[in-house]
Enzyme design. Structure first.
Site, mmCIF file in Angstrom:
data_model
loop_
_atom_site.group_PDB
_atom_site.id
_atom_site.type_symbol
_atom_site.label_atom_id
_atom_site.label_comp_id
_atom_site.label_asym_id
_atom_site.label_seq_id
_atom_site.Cartn_x
_atom_site.Cartn_y
_atom_site.Cartn_z
ATOM 1 N N CYS A 143 -24.099 -9.439 19.356
ATOM 2 C CA CYS A 143 -24.359 -8.802 18.067
ATOM 3 C C CYS A 143 -25.843 -8.516 17.873
ATOM 4 C CB CYS A 143 -23.837 -9.698 16.940
ATOM 5 S SG CYS A 143 -24.181 -9.034 15.306
ATOM 6 N N CYS B 16 -27.165 -9.185 14.354
ATOM 7 C CA CYS B 16 -27.390 -10.617 14.061
ATOM 8 C C CYS B 16 -28.629 -11.136 14.776
ATOM 9 C CB CYS B 16 -26.212 -11.472 14.529
ATOM 10 S SG CYS B 16 -24.589 -10.794 14.209
ATOM 11 N N ASP B 17 -28.800 -10.761 16.036
ATOM 12 C CA ASP B 17 -29.764 -11.473 16.878
ATOM 13 C C ASP B 17 -30.950 -10.640 17.343
ATOM 14 O OD1 ASP B 17 -28.177 -13.740 16.730
ATOM 15 O OD2 ASP B 17 -26.989 -13.181 18.478
#
Ligand code: NAP
Length: 318
Positions: A134, A137-138
């Site tokens: 992701c 997200c990261d």
């Protein structure tokens, strides 16, 4: 067999939010953990974009908190996962682990989607330590670092383009020499000067040292030779699979298997069965959007059990 008002399948942000709302509505929901308790967020580290946590929060802590919040209001959690359902009669029957059967007046399906993985040596142990599925997200954790994105579809192009905001160098590794992605997404990636290409390369192993990713070993499909592309992070972007096999075709899905809901609420084609989160959303796939859809599903169930829900499948997007 005890009859429950509502059974919720899955404990990602959608299922847990549905559990909080259903519990607060005194529906005493039974929440089935699923085979990835806590959902995909437990596969990542820090979550920085879930509203309300100005300093970020660990994915596992966020899910623990949601679970405790649901328990506080009377949700009951059950180990295991649904292996089959019978939705042809009400109450519905839900079989867990092929042995135990639950009975429910209403069902919320929030079984999520699982990111497909490469299944190569070194990959699974580095998830959350340099291997991610992701970018949203990261990506931030790879500011000024080298990154590889694996995949040749729209997701890989989108994730790679997004990651160039952070990464110092980015290479797209794809197993064929032509991309699957749409023209417009390909062009956007091809016109991005930060993106390098390693096409016709099959990933064969993730390399790491001291719990940090250091490289991706690939095999050149033309020459058969292997080499290591050095990197600090690896984003695997080869698609997702919605967890809907256990439904055995009883709930309407799109051709990939994502559940199709009414566009104005969370109803599926079967009256009394509702869906929320990534199992019905292949587009946004964010913790906050999943949580929002879990809230909708629980509110719809509450109305349904009161006999006040208008089931209108004609408003689906099929
Ligand atoms: P996808 O279209 O199925 O592409 C998956 C890619 O991963 C393919 O290039 C495939 O290679 C590769 N792949 C699959 N398994 C692999 C493996 N084991 N090892 C190496 N490579 C592997 O999936 P997606 O990109 O997630 O897209 C899914 C759907 O969402 C598509 O319909 C897409 O158009 C849509 N989407 C749209 C947007 C947008 O419009 N903004 C953004 C994201 C996704 P091959 O090509 O060789 O099969």
């Amino acid at each position: 067999m005890a009859e429950h008002k509502v059974v919720i399948l899955g404990t990602g942000p959608a299922g847990l939010t549905a559990a909080i709302y259903a519990a607060r509505a005194n529906l005493s929901p039974i929440v089935v953990e699923g085979n990835e308790p806590g959902g995909q967020l437990t596969l990542t580290t820090e979550i920085e974009n879930f509203p309300g946590f100005s300093n970020g929060i660990l994915g596992s802590d966020l899910m623990d908190n949601m679970r405790k919040q649901a328990e506080r209001f009377g949700a009951t959690f059950r180990d295991g996962w649904a292996t089959s359902v019978d939705l042809s009669h009400r109450p519905f029957s839900i079989t867990l682990n092929e042995v135990e059967t639950l009975s429910a007046d209403a069902l919320i399906i929030s079984t999520g989607a699982s990111a497909k993985m490469l299944s190569i040596p070194g990959e699974s142990e580095m998830i959350g330590h340099g291997v991610s599925t992701c970018a949203t997200c990261d990506g931030f954790f790879f500011t000024k670092k080298r990154v590889i994105v694996v995949g040749g579809g729209d997701s890989a192009m989108e994730e790679a383009t997004f990651l160039t905001k952070f990464a110092s160098e980015l290479t797209i590794v794809h197993r064929r020499d032509t991309l699957r992605a749409s023209k417009v997404m390909q062009e956007r990636a091809r016109n991005n000067p930060k993106i390098q290409w390693a096409l016709d390369m099959t990933p064969i192993a993730v390399k790491s040292e001291n719990n940090h990713v250091t490289g991706l070993e690939v095999r050149d499909n033309k020459t058969g030779q292997t080499r290591i592309i050095e990197t600090d992070g690896l984003f695997v972007s080869i698609g997702h699979s919605p967890n809907t096999n256990f439904l055995n075709g009883q709930v309407a899905t799109d051709k990939v298997g994502y559940i199709v809901t009414n566009y104005r609420n969370s109803a599926t084609n079967i009256e009394g069965v509702f869906a929320c989160g990534d199992v019905m959303d292949s587009h946004y796939r964010q913790a906050v959007t999943a949580a929002g859809s879990g809230c909708r599903a629980a509110m719809d169930v509450e109305k349904y059990l009161e006999g006040a829900f208008v089931h209108d499948w004609s408003m689906s997007l099929t």
